[in-house]
Every structure is written in structure tokens, then in C-alpha cells.
Scaffold this active site. Structure first.
Site, PDB file in Angstrom:
ATOM      1  N   LYS A  42       0.866  -1.176   0.000  1.00 28.80           N
ATOM      2  CA  LYS A  42       0.000   0.000   0.000  1.00 28.80           C
ATOM      3  C   LYS A  42       0.910   1.236   0.000  1.00 28.80           C
ATOM      4  CE  LYS A  42      -0.895   2.512   2.971  1.00 28.80           C
ATOM      5  NZ  LYS A  42      -0.357   3.786   3.565  1.00 28.80           N
TER       6      LYS A  42
ATOM      7  N   THR B 298       2.070   6.168   3.726  1.00 26.80           N
ATOM      8  CA  THR B 298       3.291   5.386   3.921  1.00 26.80           C
ATOM      9  C   THR B 298       3.340   4.199   2.969  1.00 26.80           C
ATOM     10  OG1 THR B 298       3.136   5.868   6.252  1.00 26.80           O
ATOM     11  CG2 THR B 298       4.510   4.018   5.653  1.00 26.80           C
TER      12      THR B 298
END
Lengths: 413, 413
Positions: free
Chosen positions: B181, B192
Site C-alpha cells: 500500500k 506510507t
């Protein structure tokens, strides 16, 4: 922006023409403009872009100022004359030759500067015609300084000038005046930083260069709009000695008040650029205290002022201090999270998020309202104390808005 | 994005669960999510953010993987558990304790990762409930990999997984699968990079770490969305040996095909992140050839992919190659403008702007139409040849749109 630093430094009107012996002129035609600054037989200093690829006028002016004196600056906007090869060198030389002829100034006493699109041929017919017309308009007046400041604008929305009168340690008085353009140090292609400063103080090239370097370090070099550095950035500082007042004492030391006055002028011009940053809706100042070294203080302040995520949060008036933590951590500075203090401020209001590592803003509700109120102001200050030493630094910037994207997405020629 | 690298590497379905012996689970609740990845007694390697300020789970997982083996990864989205002091350390420990209890796994065999807002208390009641529910859903299935990939999303608009089957030099077959992700390496606060990769190959921690480092260098480390680096970036790579096929030969050398397969997987996951970059409308790849050193090649490609002015020009479909010149000059690489070649491309179409220092695009009309057509595509490639050596590098990124500003201005909690 108009506070008076101290009794030795007084803000005055007139921009670069506040200085005796300086004549200016400027003309715009569509997206092109041309400015002349005449100050005969003046000592000169300069700082230039650190980009490896430099425009023809940057290479040229770097050489010219080595002689120590110039009489004229010729600057055009609309075309950067960069990555233009031999054609660009010839075009730059033509600007010099024509000005030399018209104003009867030796070619090697003329510096040049350009700002605009990179990699395009200079429209020399137009530029020449603008030089001819400007050369007939040269005068020492408030209007002339404004005209010159307007002529070098590209995506700037306002012209930028500033002038101060400095009372030296020996009570003699000298003036320093300047004009500049740019929407970032640090933002090429129609957004280069050009700055021309003049003084009537008596000071030779070497001391002038030292003095300029100090002033630029804490002003233009602490300025960021988008983190990109132009191929054309140029700051030229000329001293014509018309006041007959010596700036340098018998030990070779530059008068402290003069240096302070110059620092103050450069900071104010830098702030004007940040205010007018491309698409900017807010002015951002980042004060870092308690660093071990000057480099650390600068690294932290620049890391914050450069962060896209902080700049968009400022635009959105969102007191998202976690992003400040991230930017501090991304700097190469010597930091200790346990000693860190983070606050935001505007005017007299201050909200502490973190104090010596203790999170005061841990619980959202306690600070959110106050912090959000501060974020609504036009001028936002982020205050960091690293509590690691005693050195400080300040960086200047602006927010990142829809209009920044608009200006840079929809604009080439 | 779906080309097959060569006959030794085959793209397969199933994400991280394509790998035998790996079970996954994921649950979302509002802006929070929780993923579990179970692979008992697996060798582990990891790379983490270089931000000086790191989240509690980053500090924790760095220590845990030193032992060389783990059985479980527990990852949450919605809160970064960063700059949360002792409370954050306790919350991280609680995630570990609860998972340990529920799944009967020793605490020191559990790694953690978090992504979300910085400087906020973890909502532990919710997180605990999500851990409990997830622990009952663990299974080896395509759906389970998707659920886990979805659970770690923050501002991501699509879940991201990839898997390959690699035929080793000795014709044995192993699988590598991963989920990730993030909307930037390099974009903190709900953006992040988290990436979890598994293989059924037999390979111990040290070789696994070397292999991962190589793959990350040319993939996630060459990825930029906005130039900010998160406090939470974490890539974990686990190897459970279920295939019984050795990856490392008797001389300690990692099988070349395995390394290529891992590189390919990491590049594809990195590209998926660039495609999904915050507000991105276009995918940007920058290929730099002819550098003297790998560092030079990387510096030039990263300088281009990071430039706000280039990213906005890509968004505006404006073939403003002068900005590419600026970005190349801003890199610290060894360059010579006289040797520089610059082109853009999409699919089979290529337009040369500059060839070995000769400006082909000097006259606007000759290239403008063709270049503008290329800029209309979803995938844009900038191709640079420095003609200074023989080393190349590729960086991945995206354009800079109104929506990037919108997402980051209007979003905290």
C-alpha cells in the site's frame, strides 16, 4: 513586513533609484520585458545559480564581474536564453553590443541577466527594440525603479522593490536599494530569481562580495517555493561610492550597520517573493532554534518549508503537526525526538503542539480549535526548538495551492 | 505492466497467498483496517524508512527481525503509531500480545507495521477487536490476500498485489507473492509505503536480506510521489521453505532467476503505487542511460521524477522540455550539456527534443504537435542519454494534479 529593524536602519522609498547615481528604465511588451540599470563605474559583486546547466547571460556575467567594475545591467524577461548554444551566446553578445553603442559604455562594463522559457531562441528583433526604447528613458526616479522592477516580472503578480537608509557606526549615512523578481529561488522557467541591488557607499568588489554572500545566505538561499532551482538565478550588487562614505574600516572590516541593513533589505525582498509565490494564498515562515550548528538549523527549516505535504496542509488550514514531525525527521540534522518542541503562531497567538518531546496536542480536542484559528491567517509561523544547542535559522516560503498546479500545468509560452 | 519478463518468470494470481504456507486476513472499519499475514517459522528480511523519526512498530520490527525468523505480521492502517512515546510502545506491545495469545505464536515471532496519521493515540479498543476478528479469518486464498491488501490501504484508491512463479537455474520452481500500500515511498501521513512479500523458496535471513536490498534499491527506492519520506515505511520479506527448493547454491550465491523474479515483483508493485499516486492522472517513467555511475543515473532520474515543475507540466500535457534541462542540471550527477539527449515517449512513439546537445525542438512548430500527442497518453516516458558512460537507472512517479492538493489540503483525520 514594514517593521523598522532599529534606529540605524530606516526604510525609504524609491527602490534601486533611492540610491544616488543610479538610473533605471523598463519597458514591457506582451510577455517580454527589458530593464536597464545604469550606475557608472561601480564596484560589483554577484551570486549565481548552483544549477549545473546555466544560461548564456549567467556565464557571461560571471566573467564580466571578475574585472570588479561595471556600469550597466541589461536584463530581459520572457526568454531565459538557456540551453540555446552558440546562438544564445551571440544573442547575449548582441544585447551587450547594442547597449554599449547606445549608451557609450565599454562592452566589458555591461552585465546581463535573462528569465523566461528555457530552450527557445531569443526574439532579438523585439529585444533590440526594447533596449533602444529603454535607453532613452533612463532616469533616477521612483517611477524608473518601478518600471525596471515591472519589466523583469514573469509570472510575478506584483513588482518588488525595497530600499533602506543606513546610519553607519561613524554616523555617516548611506543608502541601499534593490529590485527583484521571481516566485521562488528555486522555480525556473518564467520564475527565476533575479535581483539587482545598489548602494552609494564606498566599498570595493572583494568586501562587497563578502557582504553580499552573507546577506544572500540568510535570505534568498532560505527561500523556497517549489524546490526546483533555476538555470538563471542572478543577484548583482553594485556600489558607486557617490555618498563618499567608506563602508570598510582601516582593518578591512565591513561596517556592521551596513551589513545589517543589507541583510534586512535582502530578507525583505525574499519575503516579497515568498508572499508572491506561484499560486500562494499564505506566507510561511519557519523559525528553528536550539540547533547544534547553523547547517542543522538551516536543514530543518528548509525541510519543513519544502515539504509538499506541509505546504498543502497550510493551504487547507489544517493544523496537521504530524507532518512537521515527518519533515524534521527527514532533515539530516542532529535531532532528538525527546527534546523537540513544535509550535505554530500568527501575530501574537501561539499554540504549542509538542514541548520538549511531550505531546500537548495528543488529545485532539484540546488544541484543535485554537490551532485552526491560527491557520486561518495569511501569515503562518512554524516554530521549532530542537533543544540541542543554541543556533537558529529562518526559512521563508508559501503554501501549495490549486493555483500553483494551474499556473504550472497550463503555462509554457 | 503485464509483460512477461522472460520464460523463467511467470505472472500468477493470488498475491501473497500465491505462496504455499502463507495465510492472510484483513478487515476494514471506517478509516481503520487490520491485516494479518501468517507464515510459520519463516526466515525474514526487512528494509525500513531512513527518516530519523520512526514509528513504534518500525523500532519494534527492526529488533524482532534480528532473530532471523518470524511467524506473523500484524499491520494496521488509520494511525501511524508514530511520535506517540511510551503510550505508543505499549499499544504496539498490546497488538503483539493479543495476536500471540489468539494464535498461539511466541511474541518474539511477531512483527508489526502501522500507517496513518502521526502523533495520535492508537484507538486500541477498535484495533484489538479487528485483531480478534481477523485471527478467525486466516486462510490461504486469493480472497484472503485481497482482504489483507485492502485492510492496509489509506488514501490508496486500489488494493495492490502481485505474484510470480520463478523457474530456478536448476529448473526447480518457487513462488514469490506480495501485497503493498502507499501512494509514495515517500509520502507520509496516510500514505506510507508498507509492503509484505513471501516466498516458498528455501533461503536464510542473511541471503534473503541481501536479495531484498537489491530488489528494493531499483524499485521502491526509485519511486516518488511527493518527495517526502514517511516515518513508517516498512518492507518485510519472509521465506518459509515450503517448496523445499534451495535458492542459494553451495557457494552462497542467490539463484539469478530468483533475484530477477523478486526484482520484477518489486518493480511491478512500485509501478502500481506510482499509478495510484495521490491525485495522479498519469504514470511517469524516467529512463536514464549513459551515466558514468549508478549513483549519477539514479540522481538524474530522481531529480526529474521529483520536480514539481515537470510533474505539473505532465498533468497539463505540456511538452515543456526546458524544465527537464533544469532538473538534469539540478542533479549532482556528472553531466555535459553538449552530450545530452532528451526524448519523450509513449508506447511506440518517440519525440527527440535534444540529441547529443543539438536542439531538435529549437523551432517550436517542428515538434510541438507530435510531442503534444504523446503527452495525451496515460503513461509517459522521459528518456535521457547522458552519453557519459554506460550505466542506466529508471525512476517511477506520477503527475501533480489539482487532486493532489485537494487530497492533502482537505485531509487529516
Amino acid at each position: 513586513m514594514t517593521e523598522i529593524k532599529d534606529s540605524n536602519i530606516q526604510i525609504i522609498q524609491g527602490g534601486i533609484c533611492a540610491v544616488e547615481g543610479v538610473k533605471a528604465a523598463g519597458i514591457r511588451k506582451g510577455k517580454y520585458g527589458l530593464a536597464l540599470i545604469l550606475s557608472e563605474n561601480s564596484y560589483v559583486a554577484g551570486t549565481f545559480t548552483s544549477n549545473q546547466i546555466t544560461a548564456a547571460p549567467v556565464d557571461y556575467s560571471k566573467k564580466i564581474i571578475k574585472d570588479g567594475k561595471i556600469s550597466l545591467i541589461v536584463a530581459n524577461s520572457g526568454n531565459a536564453n538557456c540551453f540555446t548554444g552558440k546562438v544564445g551566446i551571440n544573442d547575449n553578445n548582441e544585447m551587450v553590443s547594442l547597449s554599449s553603442e547606445l549608451l557609450n559604455i565599454p562592452k566589458d562594463k555591461i552585465a546581463t541577466a535573462s528569465t523566461g522559457v528555457i530552450g527557445r531562441k531569443m526574439p532579438m528583433e523585439l529585444i533590440s527594440s526594447l533596449i533602444r526604447k529603454s535607453s532613452q528613458k533612463l532616469e533616477n526616479s521612483k517611477e524608473a525603479s518601478k518600471d525596471a522592477a515591472k519589466a523583469i516580472m514573469t509570472t510575478d503578480t506584483v513588482f518588488k522593490e525595497f530600499a533602506v537608509q543606513v546610519t553607519l557606526k561613524n554616523n555617516n549615512v548611506v543608502k541601499i536599494g534593490g529590485i527583484c523578481k521571481g516566485i521562488g529561488m528555486i522555480a525556473p522557467n518564467m520564475a527565476t530569481l533575479l535581483c539587482f541591488i545598489a548602494t552609494d557607499g564606498k566599498i570595493k568588489s572583494e568586501a562587497l562580495q563578502d557582504s553580499l554572500k552573507i546577506a544572500v545566505e540568510d535570505s534568498f538561499n532560505m527561500l523556497s517555493v517549489d524546490g526546483d532551482e533555476s538555470t538563471n538565478d542572478t543577484v548583482l550588487f553594485i556600489a558607486n561610492g557617490k555618498s563618499e562614505n567608506e563602508i570598510v574600516d582601516s582593518n578591512g572590516k565591513v561596517d556592521e550597520n551596513f551589513q545589517e541593513g543589507l541583510n534586512y533589505l535582502c530578507k525583505n525582498l525574499a519575503k516579497k517573493i515568498a508572499y508572491d509565490g506561484e499560486g500562494a494564498t499564505k506566507f510561511l515562515e519557519v523559525d528553528v532554534f536550539g540547533a547544534k550548528t547553523k547547517e542543522d538549523a538551516k536543514n530543518v527549516s528548509k525541510s519543513i518549508v519544502n515539504s509538499s505535504l506541509i505546504k498543502t496542509a497550510i493551504f487547507g488550514e489544517d493544523p496537521n503537526w504530524g507532518r512537521i514531525v515527518m519533515a524534521i525527521g527527514n532533515s539530516k540534522a542532529d535531532i532528538d525526538p525527546k527534546n523537540l518542541s513544535i509550535a505554530i503562531s500568527s501575530g501574537d497567538e501561539v499554540v504549542d503542539f509538542v514541548k520538549k518531546g511531550n505531546i500537548l496536542a495528543y488529545d485532539e480536542t484540546s488544541y484543535l480549535k485554537e490551532a485552526e484559528d491560527i491557520m486561518k491567517n495569511r501569515e503562518i509561523k512554524i516554530i521549532i526548538d530542537l533543544n540541542q544547542g543554541s543556533v537558529s535559522a529562518t526559512a521563508y516560503g508559501c503554501d501549495f495551492s490549486y493555483d500553483y498546479v494551474k499556473i504550472n500545468a497550463e503555462y509554457t509560452t
